[in-house]
Design a protein around this motif. Sequence first.
Motif, PDB file in Angstrom:
ATOM      1  N   THR A  54      54.705  87.763 -71.991  1.00  0.00           N
ATOM      2  CA  THR A  54      54.042  86.788 -72.854  1.00  0.00           C
ATOM      3  C   THR A  54      54.605  85.388 -72.640  1.00  0.00           C
ATOM      4  O   THR A  54      53.875  84.419 -72.536  1.00  0.00           O
ATOM      5  CB  THR A  54      54.191  87.190 -74.331  1.00  0.00           C
ATOM      6  OG1 THR A  54      53.647  88.507 -74.488  1.00  0.00           O
ATOM      7  CG2 THR A  54      53.441  86.241 -75.241  1.00  0.00           C
ATOM      8  N   TYR A  55      55.927  85.283 -72.602  1.00  0.00           N
ATOM      9  CA  TYR A  55      56.586  84.016 -72.321  1.00  0.00           C
ATOM     10  C   TYR A  55      57.455  84.215 -71.095  1.00  0.00           C
ATOM     11  O   TYR A  55      58.046  85.278 -70.912  1.00  0.00           O
ATOM     12  CB  TYR A  55      57.454  83.559 -73.505  1.00  0.00           C
ATOM     13  CG  TYR A  55      56.653  83.282 -74.748  1.00  0.00           C
ATOM     14  CD1 TYR A  55      55.842  82.162 -74.837  1.00  0.00           C
ATOM     15  CD2 TYR A  55      56.698  84.137 -75.840  1.00  0.00           C
ATOM     16  CE1 TYR A  55      55.097  81.903 -75.981  1.00  0.00           C
ATOM     17  CE2 TYR A  55      55.955  83.885 -76.981  1.00  0.00           C
ATOM     18  CZ  TYR A  55      55.165  82.769 -77.045  1.00  0.00           C
ATOM     19  OH  TYR A  55      54.445  82.510 -78.170  1.00  0.00           O
ATOM     20  N   GLY A  56      57.548  83.205 -70.267  1.00  0.00           N
ATOM     21  CA  GLY A  56      58.342  83.304 -69.048  1.00  0.00           C
ATOM     22  C   GLY A  56      59.812  83.522 -69.348  1.00  0.00           C
ATOM     23  O   GLY A  56      60.375  82.882 -70.226  1.00  0.00           O
ATOM     24  N   ALA A  57      60.426  84.426 -68.630  1.00  0.00           N
ATOM     25  CA  ALA A  57      61.843  84.707 -68.814  1.00  0.00           C
ATOM     26  C   ALA A  57      62.689  83.595 -68.213  1.00  0.00           C
ATOM     27  O   ALA A  57      62.287  82.934 -67.262  1.00  0.00           O
ATOM     28  CB  ALA A  57      62.185  86.037 -68.145  1.00  0.00           C
ATOM     29  N   SER A  58      63.877  83.408 -68.769  1.00  0.00           N
ATOM     30  CA  SER A  58      64.816  82.445 -68.196  1.00  0.00           C
ATOM     31  C   SER A  58      65.250  82.943 -66.827  1.00  0.00           C
ATOM     32  O   SER A  58      65.523  84.118 -66.649  1.00  0.00           O
ATOM     33  CB  SER A  58      66.036  82.321 -69.116  1.00  0.00           C
ATOM     34  OG  SER A  58      67.024  81.534 -68.500  1.00  0.00           O
TER      35      SER A  58
END
Length: 88
Positions: A54-58
């Motif tokens: 859903t959100y880009g990983a670090s």
Amino acid sequence: LDPTTHRQRLITRGVYRLKDFQKGRFTFTLDGNGWKFARGHRIVVELLGRDAPTYGASPFGFSATLTGVKVKLPVRDKPSSKKGIGKP
């Protein structure tokens, strides 16, 4: 959290990307919606280090220490000490 089945349902999510060596106070805001919780169900707030895809990983490893965490949830009910609902 359904106290009978111990199952959870994802209601909302949000994202906050910390800056390198960030210190101090910040506000983490969840995406809003109009969910109505069944009587007796509990609200669980879970903080994760990643929420891919859903959100880009670090791209780098990290750690964070949070202290003095407070959770505030808006409700449509009127304030009631019996229900545990404070004044805004």
